[in-house]
Design a protein around this motif. Structure first.
Motif, PDB file in Angstrom:
ATOM      1  N   SER A 232       7.354   9.772  13.064  1.00  0.00           N
ATOM      2  CA  SER A 232       8.661   9.960  12.413  1.00  0.00           C
ATOM      3  C   SER A 232       9.367   8.632  12.147  1.00  0.00           C
ATOM      4  O   SER A 232      10.090   8.489  11.150  1.00  0.00           O
ATOM      5  CB  SER A 232       9.549  10.850  13.290  1.00  0.00           C
ATOM      6  N   ASP A 233       9.189   7.638  13.033  1.00  0.00           N
ATOM      7  CA  ASP A 233       9.913   6.363  12.892  1.00  0.00           C
ATOM      8  C   ASP A 233       9.220   5.365  11.980  1.00  0.00           C
ATOM      9  O   ASP A 233       9.706   4.244  11.805  1.00  0.00           O
ATOM     10  CB  ASP A 233      10.101   5.727  14.276  1.00  0.00           C
ATOM     11  N   LYS A 248      11.673   7.412   6.913  1.00  0.00           N
ATOM     12  CA  LYS A 248      11.894   7.483   8.346  1.00  0.00           C
ATOM     13  C   LYS A 248      12.548   8.820   8.693  1.00  0.00           C
ATOM     14  O   LYS A 248      13.331   9.362   7.926  1.00  0.00           O
ATOM     15  CB  LYS A 248      12.776   6.336   8.824  1.00  0.00           C
TER      16      LYS A 248
END
Length: 933
Positions: A232-233, A248
């Motif tokens: 996700s990051d 992101k």
């Protein structure tokens, strides 16, 4: 144009044709979609009737300039309308199904070793050609066919092809080739829609997904793993060169173009079709995103099978690229089928997805849950991130079905009439009857229980079940439950409290307790240099011993290695007990110990010392004498050189000697300080001698007599001999007839000292008188065989096959082969490897000791008394020689067309043993070394 042969049932050539004489000749090869099946390979052919071939059994096809053919067994033959028609299948798959392997059980052996073992055990006449895989095989082949065995190997990650060689009118070799993958990776690129790329079958909606949620390795927590990593990051932007945009905060990656085409319709728009992929070995989020994208690139596209006619007949298995620009996806695929028409030369290649049969079923490995099955309303309420969390969350609840945690009151537990909570029960299933493992928390502490699934159905069953307490409420912890995690600052005491093991800050200390004080006896501790961890030290403290011991039958401990208690950093001590074996080199105070030197003669001589030669000095001198007279020097010339060696090295005749207070080294005190023959001046005599030997190509140990006397000979021809006095030439000196005159000439022309040393002439005469009538040890091959017979059943040298041949050669005065025998390495040629039995014939200068070498001998070339050296992978008997080292033995007889031998490290163990071998082919034996008569 192809060459096509017809063969009879004995696989003898009947008649040869060119392909243009056929009406039809179509060859079809297809790599199967199932890795457990070998390649499909068939042939259809028809031509005008010919009486000669109507009863043929085989057809061989060659469309290249090589001598390799593809051979087919004829299954059906038709004779109608003056036309002969044949249907045939590759004969290898059919023939290999009839060769049975009895019992082969390899353990971590190479592919080539295993295949050769299987071929030998099955008794078939095939040989292994190319073998690419480097992985090892551990399996069991028990009463199975050779065909089934190859299929099993193919499932381990290999692919096979088959060919034959034909010479004259018969098949001379049948060959199995083993590849990591048939074909090669090419730069061939096809654009979707190219005229040359025809779509055979397209299936747009078979298991297509347009987005993937990637999940990596779980985080370590306690004795297990928690939530898996996601990406996700991590951010991807096409503007930065990435293949897709991925913002992101988003835990999936999507092909928007494919969602638009194949997504899930919902409220007037298309939602992505998502599934989850798990990569258990990925711990980095960026790597996880890349791997997820790689999977998506394949699973987002429709399955498509293509055909083309621009690839050659040899393109089977090749990898090409398919590009579809308007949908922004690109992938690599293989040519899985090639149909070759040998009459008109056309080649039809099939590539892409093989959509024949049931191969359209496409699955993602490690799919945790098919989220695309969720209805579109669910997708409206939960985004993918929440769905990912939902997969890892533990279902919680209480009541009649329990749930993962059950709050038990006193009434349910049967301990009181109170409805207040008495204990908590944790279980591994949603219900008691679906659970096997339980953890109980109550006022007694924490305990664990276990049953067979379904054995307990009520909470009373759980409460009454047998338990193992892990932690009591008063703080006592049961160490049996420590199976994972980190221990820090722990002390383990003996019962009487006088011995302690302490684990603290990565150091393990063994401590003796004396009253209130604690003394470290021994420790394992990490070692650091400049803050960098270098390794582990075992540390003994003064006043306490450390030992490695063997336990005797009586229970007593006998030391093998000991650091005694009086050993200190300033006075280090080590004791060794029992038999000590060194596999490799051994140095004492920086000096390498050479087997056989200082107590066993020169360590580089012939090994065949006359009985009159007994002292170390005599043996050093004999090594030099025998080499010189074996290499063209008269006895008088050899004695002249010996007299000068004694003058330079002293009466010990030891070649490993430095000049006292000077730069000289060796038997003639080579001095490179002023006018070196090679390189720049140096005061390091040892370095200078090694420099000269490198220039001379001498590979033997520079400290041995054998190496240095060869260097003397090289220097004679490379600038050291100046011809100041007669005889002025080296060749003239080699024919000297007076030892005193030879000593004088060598001193003036080679040594060139500042002042003359007439005593060297007397030394020369003495050596001449001592050696002129002596002969090397008269042991012959017959004596050597008698010696081996006397040691039958004994372990010789290092116990390897090499050790027995080393003992035999050394006993006869041949080359020194080492291998743990008393005969150190000598006469090393620098070719091949002195550790490989297959190279014994080339790794030593056998001619220097009067031996003869024959490479790849036929049976008629074999000689009783010869050392026989098997090639790497050579056929020995029921087994094959090692792929790295080969094998060796000694021929003791040649009867009944077989070979009787002495060998070691065979099916009879690491002892000298008598065996009998078949002669298979000259290529199995790299060489034989024959001693002089």
């Amino acid at each position: 144009m192809s060459n096509i042969l017809f063969l009879d049932k004995m696989q003898q050539v009947i008649k040869s044709y060119d392909s243009n004489e056929f009406i039809e000749c179509v060859q079809t090869k297809e790599i199967t979609t199932n890795a457990s099946e070998l390649m499909n390979d068939t042939l259809s052919a028809s031509l005008p009737f010919d009486e000669t071939i109507k009863d043929a059994s085989y057809i061989a096809v060659n469309n290249t300039k090589s001598k390799d053919f593809s051979l087919y067994r004829i299954l059906t033959a038709k004779d109608e309308d003056n036309l002969l028609s044949f249907e045939a299948i590759n004969f290898a798959v059919d023939e290999l199904d009839n060769f049975i392997i009895k019992d082969i059980r390899p353990k971590n052996r190479s592919f080539s070793y295993v295949i050769n073992q299987l071929l030998s055990d099955s008794g078939c006449d095939w040989v292994l050609g190319v073998c690419e895989p480097i992985k090892t095989v551990s399996s069991t082949f028990y009463y199975t066919s050779m065909r089934e065995a190859l299929k099993a190997l193919q499932e381990l990650g290999a692919e096979f092809t088959f060919s034959i060689e034909i010479a004259g009118n018969k098949i001379t070799k049948k060959i199995i080739h083993c590849y990591n993958q048939i074909g090669k990776i090419t730069n061939k690129r096809f654009e979707y829609g190219d005229d040359v790329l025809k779509i055979v079958h397209q299936q747009d909606r078979t298991n297509i997904v347009t987005a993937l949620i990637g999940r990596g390795k779980g985080e370590e927590v306690g004795d297990g793993y928690g939530r898996r990593i996601e990406f996700s990051d991590v951010e991807w932007k096409k503007s930065n060169g990435k293949p897709l945009d991925k913002p992101k905060g988003q835990n999936w990656i999507e092909y928007p173009e494919m969602t638009k085409e194949y997504g899930i319709p919902s409220n007037g728009k298309m939602l992505p079709r998502k599934i989850v992929v798990v990569f258990d070995d990925v711990e980095d989020a960026s790597e996880l995103l890349q791997k997820t994208y790689d999977q998506l690139a394949y699973y987002c596209r429709p399955l498509v099978q293509f055909s083309t006619e621009i690839l050659g007949s040899d393109s089977i298995g090749n990898t090409v690229s398919i590009h579809r620009g308007e949908r922004n996806y690109h992938y690599q695929t293989r040519v899985f089928k090639v149909v070759t028409d040998h009459v008109n030369g056309r080649v039809q290649a099939s590539l892409g997805d093989n959509l024949s049969g049931n191969s359209i079923n496409r699955q993602l490995s490690q799919v945790q849950s098919n989220i695309s099955d969720l209805d579109s309303n669910k997708m409206t309420w939960y985004d993918s991130t929440e769905i990912g969390k939902y997969q890892d969350d533990i279902m919680r609840g209480a009541g009649a079905n329990g749930g993962s945690i059950y709050m038990v009151n006193g009434i349910e537990a049967g301990v009181s009439q109170s409805r207040e909570t008495y204990e908590q029960v944790f279980m591994d299933g949603p219900k008691i009857q679906d659970s096997q493992y339980f953890m109980i928390q109550n006022n007694a502490g924490i305990s664990f229980k276990q049953c067979k699934k379904g054995q307990w159905t009520t909470i009373q069953d759980v409460h009454n079940g047998k338990s193992n307490t892990a932690w009591t409420l008063d703080g006592t912890f049961n160490a049996n439950f420590i199976n994972a995690g980190v221990l820090q600052g722990v002390k383990i005491r003996s019962i009487n409290d006088d011995f302690i093991i302490e684990l603290d800050q990565g150091k393990i200390r063994f401590i003796k307790r004396n009253g209130s004080s604690e003394n470290e006896m021994f420790a394992f501790a990490p070692t650091y240099t400049d803050g960098q961890l270098q390794g582990i030290n075992a540390i003994q403290n003064q006043g306490y011993s450390f030992a490695l011991s063997s336990k005797g039958n009586s229970g007593t401990f006998l030391n093998v290695l000991e650091i005694p208690k009086d050993s200190t950093a300033d006075n280090r001590k080590l004791k060794l007990y029992g038999e000590v074996s060194v596999d490799g080199s051994l140095s004492i105070n920086g000096e390498k110990v050479i087997p056989g030197q200082n107590g066993g003669g020169g360590g580089g001589g012939t090994g065949g010392y006359p009985p009159e030669v007994t002292t170390d000095a005599d043996k050093f001198a004999w090594d030099a004498w025998y080499w010189l007279i074996s290499n063209g020097y008269s006895k008088q010339a050899a004695a002249g050189i010996l007299g000068n060696i004694q003058g330079e090295a002293g009466s010990s005749m030891n070649p490993d000697i430095d000049q006292v207070g000077g730069p000289g080294y060796g038997i003639v005190q080579w001095d490179g300080s002023d006018y070196p023959l090679i390189g720049s001046p140096t005061w390091d005599g040892r370095e200078y001698v090694q420099r000269l030997m490198a220039a001379a190509g001498i590979k033997s140990d520079y400290k041995t007599m054998e190496a240095q006397i060869r260097l003397v000979n090289w220097c004679m021809y490379n600038g050291q001999w100046i011809g100041a006095v007669d005889p002025t030439s080296v060749e003239g000196f080699k024919t000297s007839t007076d030892p005193k005159q030879a000593a004088y000439a060598f001193e003036k022309n080679f040594e060139r000292p500042a002042t003359a040393h007439s005593e060297r002439q007397g030394y020369s005469q003495a050596w001449y008188d001592k050696f002129k009538d002596l002969k090397p040890s008269q042991n012959t091959g017959e004596k050597g065989l008698e010696h081996l017979k006397a040691v039958l059943g004994q372990r010789i040298g290092n116990g390897q096959c090499y050790g027995l041949s080393a003992e035999y050669s050394g006993f006869l005065g041949g080359c020194g082969l080492g291998a743990g025998t008393q005969y150190g390495l000598s006469h090393v040629s620098g070719n091949g490897s002195t550790s490989a039995a297959a190279d014994i014939g080339i790794a030593y200068n056998w001619s220097e000791v009067g031996w003869k070498v024959i490479k790849n001998p036929e049976y008629k070339d074999l000689v009783v008394g010869a050392i026989m050296n098997y090639a790497r992978g050579g056929h020995v008997g029921s087994w094959y020689a090692d792929d790295t080292y080969g094998h060796t033995g000694i021929i003791r007889g040649l009867e009944n067309g077989k070979i009787q031998t002495y060998e070691q490290n065979t099916e009879k163990g690491q002892i000298c043993a008598e065996l009998e071998r078949e002669f298979y082919s000259s290529s199995d034996i790299s060489s034989i070394c024959i001693p002089p008569n």
